[in-house]
Design a protein around this motif. Structure first.
Motif, short mmCIF file in Angstrom:
data_model
loop_
_atom_site.label_atom_id
_atom_site.label_comp_id
_atom_site.label_asym_id
_atom_site.label_seq_id
_atom_site.Cartn_x
_atom_site.Cartn_y
_atom_site.Cartn_z
N CYS A 23 0.85 -1.19 0.00
CA CYS A 23 0.00 0.00 0.00
C CYS A 23 0.89 1.24 0.00
O CYS A 23 2.11 1.15 0.04
N SER A 24 0.28 2.41 -0.04
CA SER A 24 1.04 3.66 -0.18
C SER A 24 1.31 4.35 1.17
O SER A 24 1.76 5.48 1.20
N CYS A 25 1.06 3.67 2.28
CA CYS A 25 1.37 4.25 3.60
C CYS A 25 2.88 4.40 3.75
O CYS A 25 3.64 3.51 3.36
N ASN A 36 0.37 5.72 10.47
CA ASN A 36 0.61 5.33 9.08
C ASN A 36 -0.13 4.03 8.75
O ASN A 36 0.46 2.96 8.60
N THR A 37 -1.43 4.12 8.65
CA THR A 37 -2.26 2.94 8.35
C THR A 37 -3.34 3.32 7.33
O THR A 37 -3.68 4.48 7.17
N CYS A 38 -3.85 2.28 6.67
CA CYS A 38 -4.92 2.47 5.68
C CYS A 38 -5.73 1.19 5.62
O CYS A 38 -5.36 0.19 6.26
N VAL A 50 -1.18 -3.97 -3.65
CA VAL A 50 -0.43 -3.69 -4.89
C VAL A 50 1.05 -3.79 -4.56
O VAL A 50 1.52 -3.19 -3.60
N ILE A 51 1.82 -4.55 -5.34
CA ILE A 51 3.23 -4.82 -5.03
C ILE A 51 4.08 -3.55 -5.20
O ILE A 51 3.95 -2.82 -6.18
N THR A 147 5.24 -3.23 6.33
CA THR A 147 6.57 -2.76 5.92
C THR A 147 7.29 -3.86 5.13
O THR A 147 7.25 -5.03 5.53
N PRO A 148 7.96 -3.53 4.02
CA PRO A 148 8.62 -4.57 3.21
C PRO A 148 9.79 -5.22 3.93
O PRO A 148 10.65 -4.54 4.50
#
Length: 476
Positions: A23-25, A36-38, A50-51, A147-148
């Motif tokens: 996500c874009s967070c 920082n959440t969605c 989405v990767i 987080t990645p």
């Protein structure tokens, strides 16, 4: 009975992308909890992942650095388990087809040889959140959720706790050089799970392994592994190995230096892995391969270049190349034109000792590379002696002043005037005629006495080399 230790390591590296894995967070360690959440990283119904393409590129860079295969197609799976900090009730992770597999790196042995450690795989996944325990209350912060992560799994090729730390330090250096992670162990950006077992020497069978979870310092990793090895050996020798050593996950008590059982170790079937229906297979575009072809100079390459280009010892070159920041500091010093060997000594011995005493990293040093290089220059041009330079460095660690200003304030400028030194020598010899006679009659050990007296009279400022030369002429 003699035993062989079998260790495999799983390292979780938090990738330094701007946004989360799916996500874009934003990814931020220090923000207010749950800011920082969605819907996606909270696992709300209907939210689709989405990767993150930057995470994919960073994983590919790592694959190139460890001589691995980068799979054109890889798959994201759902790994099902429940924890309070995992909102979806599953983690998106790669399982049977990871992005990177079949790599290796080398660790240096004490005899100068190298040992190859295999890397089974490195796969992309998302991190869980964080549980915060305050007395009887537990809280959940989901800023970290999503987080990645790049999980790097070694082959069971490691044979001692020392070798495990060597491997981890090499891995740590590689991800720092690639700039794919800050690898801050205190913040959990680089953490390790150790799988440990033993077997009789010469036996090829793999016996029961235990997993020591969430180790986040090299010292604790070594201590935890050593404790577990001892526990296994004692159980074997006491005939209770099958009862005492079971497949489980353990935690290391850093205060008592022991491991404790946390839970039974799950097998892959327990996680009910299956391909994530919301994510099609990851097919890497050709342009990604081109973009990741060029990676920075890595620690082993830098070490060899330091040896060949600057003529320094392999041990020193390895010590410098082990840290990206230390290597950069060293080369910034050399850019001023000083001798490489002097730069090595003043960086890895003198400055390092003072930083260790204060508990500082090289990036936090009060004395930057240009200032330390200038101090070395003042030794090389004989403005000050090496002994006096140590006092100057002590002063610079505490005071934000220029090197020359520090030398003047401390009054340590070296006397290089031959005439001035000769006056001091003549006076010393005149006051010690009996010792001069003894020296000339064969008592050569007295030479050190005369040197000491001259240095004392000059308050340590006389150039020692000149003192020695002039004394020998006058005493001959």
């Amino acid at each position: 009975m003699e035993f062989e230790v079998v260790i495999g390591l799983e390292v979780h590296v938090q990738l330094n992308t701007k946004t989360k894995m799916f996500c874009s967070c934003p990814t931020s360690f220090a923000d207010t909890q749950n800011k920082n959440t969605c819907p996606t990283c909270l696992g709300l119904p209907g939210a689709l992942p989405v990767i993150n393409e930057d995470a994919v590129k960073k994983a590919m860079m790592f694959g190139r650095a460890v001589n691995a295969t980068i799979n054109k197609t890889s798959v994201f799976n759902r790994k099902n388990y429940f924890y309070p900090d995992l909102p979806k009730g599953y983690q998106i992770s790669q399982f049977d087809i990871p992005i990177v597999e079949n790599g290796y790196l080398y660790v240096d042995k004490e005899d100068g040889s190298k040992r190859k450690i295999g890397i089974t795989r490195a796969h992309l996944e998302e991190d869980a959140g964080k549980n915060i325990h305050e007395g009887n209350i537990s809280k959940v912060d989901l800023n970290r959720a999503g987080t990645p992560l790049l999980e790097i799994v070694s082959e069971p090729d490691i044979r001692s706790s020392e070798e495990a730390v060597q491997y981890l330090k090499k891995l740590h250096a590689i991800v720092r050089y690639l700039d794919i992670s800050d690898a801050n162990m205190q913040e959990g950006s680089f953490r390790c799970d150790a799988n440990v077992s033993i077997r009789p020497k010469g036996d090829e069978k793999l016996y029961t392994r235990v997993e020591i979870k969430n180790l986040n310092s090299f010292r604790f990793i070594q201590r935890a592994i050593e404790y577990e090895i001892e526990r296994h050996i004692e159980a074997w020798e006491d005939g209770v190995y099958d009862q005492e050593v079971v497949q489980e996950t353990r935690l290391f008590d850093t205060n008592k230096g022991v491991t404790r059982s946390m839970r039974g170790k799950e097998e892959s079937a327990d996680y009910r892995y299956f391909p994530d229906p919301d994510l099609p297979p990851l097919v890497i575009p050709d342009e990604f391969y081109k973009e990741t072809e060029s990676i920075p100079e890595l620690p082993d390459e830098k070490k060899e270049r330091f040896i060949s280009e600057y003529g320094i010892k392999p041990y020193d070159a390895a010590l410098l190349a082990e840290s990206k920041e230390r290597a950069e500091y060293f080369e910034q010093m050399l850019a001023t034109g000083i001798e490489p060997k002097n730069a090595v000594t003043w960086l890895t011995v003198e400055l390092a000792a003072r930083l260790n005493e204060k508990g500082l990293e090289i990036t936090e040093s009060p004395v930057d590379s240009q200032k330390l290089a200038k101090l070395v220059q003042r030794i090389e041009d004989k403005t000050i002696s090496g002994k006096a330079a140590k006092d100057v460095l002590d002063f610079l660690m505490e005071n934000s002043v220029d090197v020359d200003e520090a030398i003047d304030k401390l009054g340590l400028k070296q006397i290089t005037d031959i005439g001035a030194i000769e006056i001091i020598i003549d006076e010393i010899l005149s006051n010690n005629e009996d010792k001069v006679a003894e020296y000339k009659s064969g008592k050569e050990k007295l030479f050190g006495f005369f040197v000491g007296q001259v240095m004392k009279a000059s308050k340590g400022k006389a150039d020692p080399k000149l003192v020695n030369e002039l004394l020998r002429k006058k005493l001959s």
